[in-house]
Design a protein around this motif. Structure first.
Motif, PDB file in Angstrom:
ATOM      1  N   THR A   1      -8.198  -7.087 -51.182  1.00  0.00           N
ATOM      2  CA  THR A   1      -7.035  -6.440 -51.810  1.00  0.00           C
ATOM      3  C   THR A   1      -5.995  -6.012 -50.773  1.00  0.00           C
ATOM      4  O   THR A   1      -4.790  -6.219 -50.942  1.00  0.00           O
ATOM      5  N   PHE A   2      -6.471  -5.410 -49.692  1.00  0.00           N
ATOM      6  CA  PHE A   2      -5.577  -4.966 -48.623  1.00  0.00           C
ATOM      7  C   PHE A   2      -4.904  -6.160 -47.963  1.00  0.00           C
ATOM      8  O   PHE A   2      -3.688  -6.150 -47.716  1.00  0.00           O
ATOM      9  N   ILE A   3      -5.665  -7.196 -47.676  1.00  0.00           N
ATOM     10  CA  ILE A   3      -5.112  -8.393 -47.036  1.00  0.00           C
ATOM     11  C   ILE A   3      -4.036  -9.017 -47.912  1.00  0.00           C
ATOM     12  O   ILE A   3      -2.949  -9.369 -47.440  1.00  0.00           O
ATOM     13  N   ARG A   4      -4.297  -9.155 -49.194  1.00  0.00           N
ATOM     14  CA  ARG A   4      -3.324  -9.782 -50.093  1.00  0.00           C
ATOM     15  C   ARG A   4      -2.043  -8.961 -50.216  1.00  0.00           C
ATOM     16  O   ARG A   4      -0.953  -9.514 -50.402  1.00  0.00           O
ATOM     17  N   ARG A   5      -2.160  -7.636 -50.112  1.00  0.00           N
ATOM     18  CA  ARG A   5      -0.957  -6.805 -50.218  1.00  0.00           C
ATOM     19  C   ARG A   5      -0.005  -7.067 -49.068  1.00  0.00           C
ATOM     20  O   ARG A   5       1.222  -7.113 -49.269  1.00  0.00           O
ATOM     21  N   TYR A   6      -0.531  -7.255 -47.868  1.00  0.00           N
ATOM     22  CA  TYR A   6       0.340  -7.373 -46.700  1.00  0.00           C
ATOM     23  C   TYR A   6       0.503  -8.796 -46.173  1.00  0.00           C
ATOM     24  O   TYR A   6       1.332  -9.032 -45.296  1.00  0.00           O
ATOM     25  N   ILE A   7      -0.274  -9.722 -46.701  1.00  0.00           N
ATOM     26  CA  ILE A   7      -0.117 -11.127 -46.300  1.00  0.00           C
ATOM     27  C   ILE A   7       0.092 -11.958 -47.558  1.00  0.00           C
ATOM     28  O   ILE A   7      -0.865 -12.519 -48.128  1.00  0.00           O
ATOM     29  N   PRO A   8       1.316 -12.054 -48.034  1.00  0.00           N
ATOM     30  CA  PRO A   8       1.577 -12.786 -49.279  1.00  0.00           C
ATOM     31  C   PRO A   8       1.199 -14.262 -49.211  1.00  0.00           C
ATOM     32  O   PRO A   8       0.927 -14.875 -50.243  1.00  0.00           O
ATOM     33  N   GLU A   9       1.155 -14.823 -48.000  1.00  0.00           N
ATOM     34  CA  GLU A   9       0.757 -16.226 -47.871  1.00  0.00           C
ATOM     35  C   GLU A   9      -0.659 -16.466 -48.397  1.00  0.00           C
ATOM     36  O   GLU A   9      -1.005 -17.586 -48.779  1.00  0.00           O
ATOM     37  N   LEU A  10      -1.469 -15.407 -48.402  1.00  0.00           N
ATOM     38  CA  LEU A  10      -2.861 -15.545 -48.824  1.00  0.00           C
ATOM     39  C   LEU A  10      -3.123 -14.929 -50.196  1.00  0.00           C
ATOM     40  O   LEU A  10      -4.281 -14.781 -50.599  1.00  0.00           O
ATOM     41  N   SER A  11      -2.064 -14.586 -50.921  1.00  0.00           N
ATOM     42  CA  SER A  11      -2.224 -13.848 -52.173  1.00  0.00           C
ATOM     43  C   SER A  11      -3.027 -14.592 -53.228  1.00  0.00           C
ATOM     44  O   SER A  11      -3.714 -13.975 -54.046  1.00  0.00           O
ATOM     45  N   LYS A  12      -2.963 -15.914 -53.226  1.00  0.00           N
ATOM     46  CA  LYS A  12      -3.677 -16.697 -54.248  1.00  0.00           C
ATOM     47  C   LYS A  12      -4.953 -17.351 -53.706  1.00  0.00           C
ATOM     48  O   LYS A  12      -5.586 -18.153 -54.395  1.00  0.00           O
ATOM     49  N   LEU A  13      -5.325 -16.992 -52.496  1.00  0.00           N
ATOM     50  CA  LEU A  13      -6.506 -17.599 -51.885  1.00  0.00           C
ATOM     51  C   LEU A  13      -7.782 -17.072 -52.550  1.00  0.00           C
ATOM     52  O   LEU A  13      -7.907 -15.873 -52.798  1.00  0.00           O
ATOM     53  N   PRO A  14      -8.756 -17.928 -52.861  1.00  0.00           N
ATOM     54  CA  PRO A  14     -10.024 -17.469 -53.446  1.00  0.00           C
ATOM     55  C   PRO A  14     -10.721 -16.458 -52.529  1.00  0.00           C
ATOM     56  O   PRO A  14     -10.605 -16.525 -51.296  1.00  0.00           O
ATOM     57  N   ASP A  15     -11.462 -15.541 -53.133  1.00  0.00           N
ATOM     58  CA  ASP A  15     -12.137 -14.485 -52.375  1.00  0.00           C
ATOM     59  C   ASP A  15     -13.014 -15.020 -51.260  1.00  0.00           C
ATOM     60  O   ASP A  15     -13.106 -14.434 -50.186  1.00  0.00           O
ATOM     61  N   GLU A  16     -13.672 -16.148 -51.494  1.00  0.00           N
ATOM     62  CA  GLU A  16     -14.629 -16.659 -50.506  1.00  0.00           C
ATOM     63  C   GLU A  16     -13.969 -17.074 -49.197  1.00  0.00           C
ATOM     64  O   GLU A  16     -14.629 -17.182 -48.158  1.00  0.00           O
ATOM     65  N   TYR A  17     -12.650 -17.294 -49.222  1.00  0.00           N
ATOM     66  CA  TYR A  17     -11.946 -17.728 -48.017  1.00  0.00           C
ATOM     67  C   TYR A  17     -11.011 -16.649 -47.448  1.00  0.00           C
ATOM     68  O   TYR A  17     -10.404 -16.858 -46.401  1.00  0.00           O
ATOM     69  N   ILE A  18     -10.914 -15.508 -48.104  1.00  0.00           N
ATOM     70  CA  ILE A  18      -9.872 -14.549 -47.747  1.00  0.00           C
ATOM     71  C   ILE A  18     -10.012 -14.015 -46.322  1.00  0.00           C
ATOM     72  O   ILE A  18      -9.017 -13.695 -45.671  1.00  0.00           O
ATOM     73  N   HIS A  19     -11.226 -13.946 -45.797  1.00  0.00           N
ATOM     74  CA  HIS A  19     -11.419 -13.448 -44.430  1.00  0.00           C
ATOM     75  C   HIS A  19     -11.488 -14.572 -43.388  1.00  0.00           C
ATOM     76  O   HIS A  19     -11.384 -14.304 -42.191  1.00  0.00           O
ATOM     77  N   GLU A  20     -11.655 -15.796 -43.854  1.00  0.00           N
ATOM     78  CA  GLU A  20     -11.665 -16.966 -42.953  1.00  0.00           C
ATOM     79  C   GLU A  20     -10.863 -18.091 -43.607  1.00  0.00           C
ATOM     80  O   GLU A  20     -11.411 -19.130 -43.979  1.00  0.00           O
ATOM     81  N   PRO A  21      -9.571 -17.912 -43.758  1.00  0.00           N
ATOM     82  CA  PRO A  21      -8.761 -18.904 -44.473  1.00  0.00           C
ATOM     83  C   PRO A  21      -8.742 -20.271 -43.824  1.00  0.00           C
ATOM     84  O   PRO A  21      -8.463 -21.279 -44.491  1.00  0.00           O
ATOM     85  N   TRP A  22      -9.055 -20.349 -42.542  1.00  0.00           N
ATOM     86  CA  TRP A  22      -9.068 -21.636 -41.843  1.00  0.00           C
ATOM     87  C   TRP A  22     -10.168 -22.558 -42.365  1.00  0.00           C
ATOM     88  O   TRP A  22     -10.148 -23.762 -42.085  1.00  0.00           O
ATOM     89  N   LEU A  23     -11.110 -22.003 -43.112  1.00  0.00           N
ATOM     90  CA  LEU A  23     -12.161 -22.815 -43.718  1.00  0.00           C
ATOM     91  C   LEU A  23     -11.739 -23.396 -45.072  1.00  0.00           C
ATOM     92  O   LEU A  23     -12.423 -24.256 -45.623  1.00  0.00           O
TER      93      LEU A  23
END
Length: 461
Positions: free
Chosen positions: A387-409
């Protein structure tokens, strides 16, 4: 002439210098914009903005008592010299923790003028004596607000009362739109809302990025700039604690008070600026690109970037995030901590030099054990659903939860418009751990802790 020098004590409540000066006769309340304080330190435009907001309210408070707040721009010594020329003899009233205190004390002694300073005398006091002296001060009756403040009819021309003149004063850095506003009333409202109910989840939420912004006291900036006195915070909180019926509520407030007194203790300590030789040995060459990407929230590591972007936007983040972003650049990337310390100080609205320096030394391995924090692992603990990441990084707002901490995967990572990581996090973390272990294996005896030191001391009040 009785002159009250305001600095980082921008209030009229529990302000003993103002009370004593008003009792002595006519008072000239003065705030000096000392260029060296704003140009030769990490203080930035967001701090100046907060101070100007505080001064505006302070001015109204003084006017409500029949007086005026006067402003001056210039080094404190020439300003005091001009005041002495005007009045022939001056009595200076100030708090002994003023950031200009050393200059004022030296000038007063050289020019044989009286200086009256107030507040607890805690420097070089240790152990039980420190605790006794601090507790005695915190429980003393608060200084009364003067019924009337009489200013002299004669004031020198270089003093002014028009705040518009401060708008043209340039301070490095940028202002913020979403941070806390300065002022005594804002400070009191913040304390009241905390004691009225926000404290209920103080301990439970203190490590969580978004919940902590609501359930922590959020008083640190107000205490730093003196919009509210520590004694006021302590007595009001203690009064609430004594009135609590639930044991859980008492535990929350007792924890808050322990952090409040720990903060006072650190502010009274003399910080020795030195780096342990073995820590210096493992620091790599400076990488300006890494530093700038870290500072701008573009490292490609979501929890780090979200934390840095939130700090840039609001001027605040909780202790867990402060520890993590500091550890990442100083301990994982093994970069020198001095430049990052100054950069962080310029961003924290609650920048208090003694607390900040102690904290940076603690996290960067200059004082105690060098702690390496895995940002991916800790990110999952602090912000599990992102939730915190999505608030401040809009590029990742629609990213599935499983990738939110390692989007490079994420299979379509390069379509997100988000930065690739500046380093392989796992490899950098492992390398740093090996380097720190090598230091620990040199066979040196364990270092005895200095007074006031803990494994990890949180000042997030």
């Amino acid at each position: 002439m009785n002159i009250v020098l305001f600095n980082n004590d921008l209030r009229i409540s529990d302000h003993q210098p103002l009370s004593e000066a008003a009792r002595a006769g006519e008072v000239l309340p003065v705030y000096v914009v000392d260029p060296s304080q704003w140009k030769d330190t990490p203080l930035s435009a967001r701090h100046f903005q907060f101070v100007v907001e505080s001064l505006n309210e302070l001015s109204k408070g003084i006017e409500g008592k029949g007086g005026k707040l006067f402003l001056a721009i210039g080094e404190i010594e020439p300003v005091l010299a001009k005041l002495l020329d005007t009045y022939d003899s001056i009595n200076l009233f100030t708090h002994n923790d003023s950031r200009l205190m050393d200059k004022v004390k030296k000038w007063a002694k050289q020019n044989q003028q009286l200086l009256f300073s107030y507040g607890p005398e805690l420097e070089n006091v240790h152990g039980k004596h420190f605790n006794n002296r601090l507790n005695s001060y915190l429980k003393e009756p608060m200084a009364e607000v003067p019924n009337r403040i009489d200013v002299p009819s004669k004031t020198p021309d270089f003093l002014f009362t028009d705040f518009k003149k401060l708008q043209n004063y340039r301070v490095k850095g940028t202002k913020i739109r979403f941070g806390q506003q300065g002022g005594e009333m804002k400070a009191i409202e913040t304390l009241d809302s905390f004691l009225e109910g926000r404290f209920a989840n103080y301990i439970e939420n203190q490590q969580k990025p978004l919940p902590s912004s609501l359930s922590s006291s959020r008083l640190s900036a107000y205490i730093t700039w003196g919009n509210i006195a520590v004694r006021t915070v302590y007595q009001k909180t203690d009064e609430k604690l004594q009135a609590c019926e639930l044991e859980e509520d008492k535990i929350q407030l007792a924890e808050f008070l322990s952090k409040l007194t720990a903060r006072v203790k650190i502010c009274s300590m003399k910080i020795q600026h030195q780096q342990l030789e073995e820590v210096r040995e493992i620091k790599r060459e400076w990488n300006e690109d890494w530093f700038q990407r870290w500072l701008q929230g573009r490292t490609g590591i979501p929890i780090i970037d979200a934390a840095m972007r939130s700090l840039d936007k609001t001027g605040w983040m909780n202790f867990s995030l402060r520890a993590m972003v500091t550890s990442f650049i100083a301990n994982t990337l093994l970069m020198d901590e001095q430049k990052l310390s100054a950069a962080m100080a310029g961003l924290y609205l609650d920048y208090e030099p003694a607390v900040h320096d102690f904290y940076i030394r603690q996290q960067a391995g200059m004082k105690g054990k060098m702690k390496i924090i895995d940002p991916v692992k800790v990110g999952r603990q602090l912000d599990p659903d992102g939730t915190f990441i999505r608030r401040y990084i809009p590029e990742l707002s629609k990213l599935p939860d499983e990738y939110i901490h390692e989007p490079w995967l994420y299979p379509a990572f390069y379509q997100l418009g988000y930065e690739a990581p500046i380093v392989d996090v796992k490899k950098a973390y492992k390398n740093a751990r090996l380097q720190i272990q090598a230091i620990g294996n040199k066979g040196k005896p364990a270092r005895k802790k200095e007074e006031g030191e803990t494994e990890q001391l949180s000042f997030d009040i």
